[in-house]
Design an enzyme around this catalytic site. Structure first.
Site, PDB file in Angstrom:
ATOM      1  N   TYR A   1       0.861  -1.189   0.000  1.00 57.54           N
ATOM      2  CA  TYR A   1       0.000   0.000   0.000  1.00 57.54           C
ATOM      3  C   TYR A   1       0.895   1.237   0.000  1.00 57.54           C
ATOM      4  CZ  TYR A   1      -4.126  -2.794   1.466  1.00 57.54           C
ATOM      5  OH  TYR A   1      -5.164  -3.685   1.548  1.00 57.54           O
TER       6      TYR A   1
ATOM      7  N   PHE B   1     -13.643  -3.750   0.412  1.00 59.69           N
ATOM      8  CA  PHE B   1     -14.497  -3.014  -0.529  1.00 59.69           C
ATOM      9  C   PHE B   1     -15.977  -3.167  -0.174  1.00 59.69           C
ATOM     10  CE2 PHE B   1     -11.109  -3.563  -4.090  1.00 59.69           C
ATOM     11  CZ  PHE B   1     -10.311  -2.637  -3.463  1.00 59.69           C
TER      12      PHE B   1
ATOM     13  N   GLY C   1     -14.810   0.654  -3.947  1.00 57.35           N
ATOM     14  CA  GLY C   1     -13.718  -0.045  -4.588  1.00 57.35           C
ATOM     15  C   GLY C   1     -12.412   0.708  -4.424  1.00 57.35           C
TER      16      GLY C   1
ATOM     17  N   THR D   1     -18.807   4.772  -4.456  1.00 59.28           N
ATOM     18  CA  THR D   1     -19.801   4.831  -5.518  1.00 59.28           C
ATOM     19  C   THR D   1     -20.879   5.859  -5.179  1.00 59.28           C
ATOM     20  OG1 THR D   1     -21.444   3.570  -6.760  1.00 59.28           O
ATOM     21  CG2 THR D   1     -21.147   2.971  -4.455  1.00 59.28           C
TER      22      THR D   1
END
Length: 298
Positions: A69, A217, A221, A226
């Protein structure tokens, strides 16, 4: 709903092996930039450190991270080390191995079993730890995980790792791992609008065997949240004066006491909202409506 006064203990508690954690944790992927990994704009370092410290202040004691990450300027593990070391006694840091990114940030060949020790040691170095609380083996498409998981089991026996988990697996992979060493958690992609039969079965098996199921998620995502929400989600959100993201997180936690959530954010306000979702309680009718949304997703 008022977020600032709600802490992670409202979500309840589960144990990763012998390590108790609040069921609402924190995922570190989004600490490094506007989107995951090397895409987007690197995060503001001071803000990311503040988010981590705020998470602990809000009772979060389960942080999920990985050495891969990182963005052009930020490493999630280094941020965690800077913000939280010396670590609180009750803080559980979970990392994962398997995927690999080279120094330029590009995805490279996933780790062979004989390379996993190096991946574990890199997480140890970045986090400033002498052992890792939990390490998940992320399956990289292979049919069998026995050799990879066996290599991690050897590191557990050597004391570098306390507990093991698996990620992106189907039921037979979980059985394969359990035949080698104890598994304390499973991480698969899953959420209110993300379902498939194999993962549904994994969730059920985890509940029966006392294994934590920790979906990734569950809200968004890798590229962000969203804005496309089902009408039922919006209706339940209005009824609770909550955001759709909070409803998605709360639905996840309603799926069983063994189901945890690790939403990530680089925004302090979103962090407080995520933690507050652990206090939401649905009526049977609301849960039935939301379960129908999930069923449609499958």
């Amino acid at each position: 709903m008022t977020s600032e006064s709600i802490t992670a203990d409202a979500s309840g508690t589960w144990k990763l092996g012998d390590l108790p954690v609040h069921r609402l944790g924190f995922g570190a992927m989004r600490l490094t930039g506007s989107v995951a990994f090397h895409h987007g704009t690197p995060s503001d370092r001071t803000r990311s450190v503040a988010v981590l410290r705020k998470a602990v202040e809000l009772g979060v004691n389960h942080i999920d991270t990985a050495a891969f990450y990182f963005s052009a300027l930020r490493s999630a593990n280094e941020l965690i080390n800077t913000a939280l070391a010396p670590y609180p006694d009750d803080l559980v840091v979970v990392t994962k191995v398997g995927p690999f990114r080279d120094y330029s940030g590009e995805w490279a060949t996933s780790a062979r079993p004989d390379q996993l020790r190096g991946h574990v040691e890199e997480n140890l170095r970045q986090l400033g730890r002498d052992h890792l609380d939990v390490v998940n083996l992320r399956r990289m498409g292979q049919d069998s995980i026995a050799e990879h998981f066996g290599a991690l089991a050897e590191l557990r026996e050597a004391g570098l790792v306390r507990h093991l988990g698996v990620s992106d697996v189907e039921p037979h992979h979980l059985d394969e791992a359990l035949a080698i060493a104890p598994v304390v958690c499973v991480q698969n992609r899953w959420g209110l609008d993300a379902a498939n039969p194999a993962t549904e079965e994994v969730v059920r098996i985890c509940g029966e065997r006392g294994i934590a199921f920790v979906p990734f998620f569950a809200v968004a995502g890798a590229l962000g949240a969203t804005a496309d929400h089902d009408d039922e989600v919006l209706a339940v959100a209005r009824a609770h004066d909550a955001t759709p993201a909070q409803i998605r997180l709360a639905w996840t936690l309603h799926q069983g006491p063994h189901v945890l959530a690790i939403p990530g954010t680089g925004n302090p306000d979103h962090l407080a909202e995520n933690v507050a979702a652990g206090a939401l309680r649905f009526t049977e009718e609301e849960l039935t409506r939301l379960n129908a949304v999930h069923a449609k997703a499958g």
